[in-house]
Design a protein around this motif. Structure first.
Motif, PDB file in Angstrom:
ATOM      1  N   TYR A  81     -19.695   3.580  14.808  1.00  0.00           N
ATOM      2  CA  TYR A  81     -19.913   2.275  14.576  1.00  0.00           C
ATOM      3  C   TYR A  81     -21.418   1.741  14.490  1.00  0.00           C
ATOM      4  N   LEU A  82     -21.646   0.680  13.780  1.00  0.00           N
ATOM      5  CA  LEU A  82     -23.020   0.188  14.030  1.00  0.00           C
ATOM      6  C   LEU A  82     -22.735  -1.228  14.644  1.00  0.00           C
ATOM      7  N   LEU A  83     -23.432  -1.317  15.753  1.00  0.00           N
ATOM      8  CA  LEU A  83     -23.153  -2.566  16.567  1.00  0.00           C
ATOM      9  C   LEU A  83     -24.597  -3.367  16.812  1.00  0.00           C
TER      10      LEU A  83
ATOM     11  N   LYS B   7     -28.462  -7.316  20.288  1.00  0.00           N
ATOM     12  CA  LYS B   7     -29.030  -8.164  20.988  1.00  0.00           C
ATOM     13  C   LYS B   7     -27.772  -9.410  20.743  1.00  0.00           C
ATOM     14  N   ILE B   8     -28.269 -10.220  21.907  1.00  0.00           N
ATOM     15  CA  ILE B   8     -27.115 -11.234  22.066  1.00  0.00           C
ATOM     16  C   ILE B   8     -27.489 -12.361  21.316  1.00  0.00           C
ATOM     17  N   CYS B   9     -26.796 -12.453  20.061  1.00  0.00           N
ATOM     18  CA  CYS B   9     -27.220 -13.262  18.842  1.00  0.00           C
ATOM     19  C   CYS B   9     -26.431 -14.683  18.737  1.00  0.00           C
TER      20      CYS B   9
ATOM     21  N   GLY C  66     -22.026 -10.583  11.448  1.00  0.00           N
ATOM     22  CA  GLY C  66     -21.580  -9.267  10.607  1.00  0.00           C
ATOM     23  C   GLY C  66     -22.485  -8.514   9.990  1.00  0.00           C
ATOM     24  N   TRP C  67     -22.365  -7.434   9.355  1.00  0.00           N
ATOM     25  CA  TRP C  67     -23.126  -6.921   8.668  1.00  0.00           C
ATOM     26  C   TRP C  67     -22.807  -6.497   7.206  1.00  0.00           C
ATOM     27  N   LYS C  68     -23.762  -6.366   6.135  1.00  0.00           N
ATOM     28  CA  LYS C  68     -23.768  -5.877   4.754  1.00  0.00           C
ATOM     29  C   LYS C  68     -24.547  -4.740   4.671  1.00  0.00           C
TER      30      LYS C  68
ATOM     31  N   TYR D  28     -20.295 -10.187  20.355  1.00  0.00           N
ATOM     32  CA  TYR D  28     -19.296  -9.165  20.813  1.00  0.00           C
ATOM     33  C   TYR D  28     -18.614  -8.514  19.706  1.00  0.00           C
ATOM     34  N   ASN D  29     -18.335  -9.279  18.561  1.00  0.00           N
ATOM     35  CA  ASN D  29     -17.617  -8.860  17.412  1.00  0.00           C
ATOM     36  C   ASN D  29     -18.380  -8.287  16.354  1.00  0.00           C
ATOM     37  N   MET D  30     -19.625  -8.238  16.439  1.00  0.00           N
ATOM     38  CA  MET D  30     -20.676  -7.953  15.379  1.00  0.00           C
ATOM     39  C   MET D  30     -20.666  -6.427  15.204  1.00  0.00           C
TER      40      MET D  30
END
Length: 358
Positions: free
Chosen positions: A313-315, A318-320, A178-180, A325-327
């Protein structure tokens, strides 16, 4: 699945053995095995030349079909000040590549057909030609140098982090998955932060001893005022991520243990972007697909899909990890007044600490 893989590997092995046997036979002298020797005749050469011509024509037809058939997947106009320059550079690069590709591949396959081998015919060639070598060396050098210089100046403009134009300072914090986002307060200065300070409600590790961080505000949506430059500071809690904002033509790696940055100016609000002709038509097509899918789901006893509504959207690019896919995080571009009004509803870090103590 295992049986399929075994059959597939066995088939590949058989083909390899067959090809090796052909190579061995080709390596034998005609005197050793005259009947088994495989020598191409005029008919073989002509057929191969025709196949080369058919291949390049089919390739161009497929290329044109892809450009036409998949044009809905192209990104719409950029929503940032630097985006138009970025798109022009990309368009010019694509045109140059396509022109060179069409000419070189077309001539290569056409000459393969026109000059296919014939018995008794000898090829005409130049052992050395300084003029031709100068031309095909100088032209790529000039074109590539121009593209590189244009890209370099564009990159420097984007990465220029000077504060003369009163930019908004925002931190984007990445974690699995996720992101903050952290907004600087009235001082427009972010407080120090480190993952070692992450505890309880201090979810992104703001240094509680740094006074500059007391008025910082942490949120789960990225709100930006339109037509105001924004300097983004990126941090990662765990692994390598990549902050990708396609509509703003912005992307930056988010690296654990260091701060990276990117700067751009949003130029179109979310509401205005939604009402563009391109996006209106795209939303209509997507919702038509979702309606058809919903009919199938309802018939099977499942819940219908919700209508699609466009948002920036901010996506993560990188395959993390498993939930990469849901980040994603919603981006809202709005007027300065609406942004300030929304920001006031977000709790400062100082109040967060006070609530934690109580």
């Amino acid at each position: 699945m295992t049986a399929f893989l075994i059959i597939f590997i066995a088939a590949l092995f058989a083909i390899s053995v067959w090809q090796i046997s052909k190579i061995v036979n080709l390596g034998k002298s005609p005197e050793h095995d005259a009947e088994a020797a495989e020598v191409a005749n005029d008919s073989d050469n002509k057929r191969q030349g025709q196949m080369m011509l058919v291949f390049v024509i089919a390739m161009y037809i497929m290329m044109i079909a892809c450009f036409v058939g998949y044009q809905d997947y192209f990104l719409p106009d950029a929503a940032s000040a630097h985006g138009a320059d970025y798109d022009n550079l990309l368009l010019l690069t694509t045109v140059v590549i396509m022109v060179v590709q069409v000419l070189t591949q077309g001539l290569l396959h056409f000459f393969s057909y026109k000059y296919h081998g014939r018995k008794g015919q000898k090829a005409l060639f130049y052992a050395d030609n300084d003029r031709l070598e100068f031309i095909w060396t100088a032209i790529p050098v000039v074109v590539l140098a121009g593209l590189i210089l244009w890209g370099l100046f564009s990159w420097n403009d984007i990465m220029d982090a000077n504060t003369d134009d009163d930019p908004l300072i925002v931190e984007v914090y990445a974690y699995q998955f996720g992101w903050k986002v952290r907004y600087s307060g009235a001082d427009n200065t972010l407080g120090d932060a480190n993952v070692r300070f992450i505890e309880g409600q201090n979810v992104i590790g703001i240094d509680p001893t740094d006074k500059d961080g007391m008025d910082d505000r942490v949120g789960s949506e990225l709100h930006l005022p339109v037509n105001r430059p924004v300097i983004f500071k990126f941090r990662s809690q765990d692994v390598l991520h990549s902050a990708y904002m396609p509509h703003f033509r912005a992307q930056m790696n988010v690296v654990p243990g260091m701060v990276t940055q990117f700067k751009f100016t949003p130029s179109v609000t979310s509401e205005d972007y939604k009402s563009t002709e391109f996006m209106t038509e795209k939303v209509r097509k997507i919702n038509e697909i979702r309606r058809q899918k919903s009919k199938e789901l309802v018939a099977e006893g499942d819940v219908a899909l919700d209508p699609y509504e466009f948002e920036y959207y901010l996506l993560c690019n990188k395959i993390c990890g498993a939930s990469h896919y849901n980040m994603q995080m919603k981006i809202v571009v709005e007027s300065e007044e609406d942004y300030n009004e929304w920001l006031e509803t977000q709790q400062t870090f100082e109040k967060t600490l006070a609530n934690a103590e109580n």
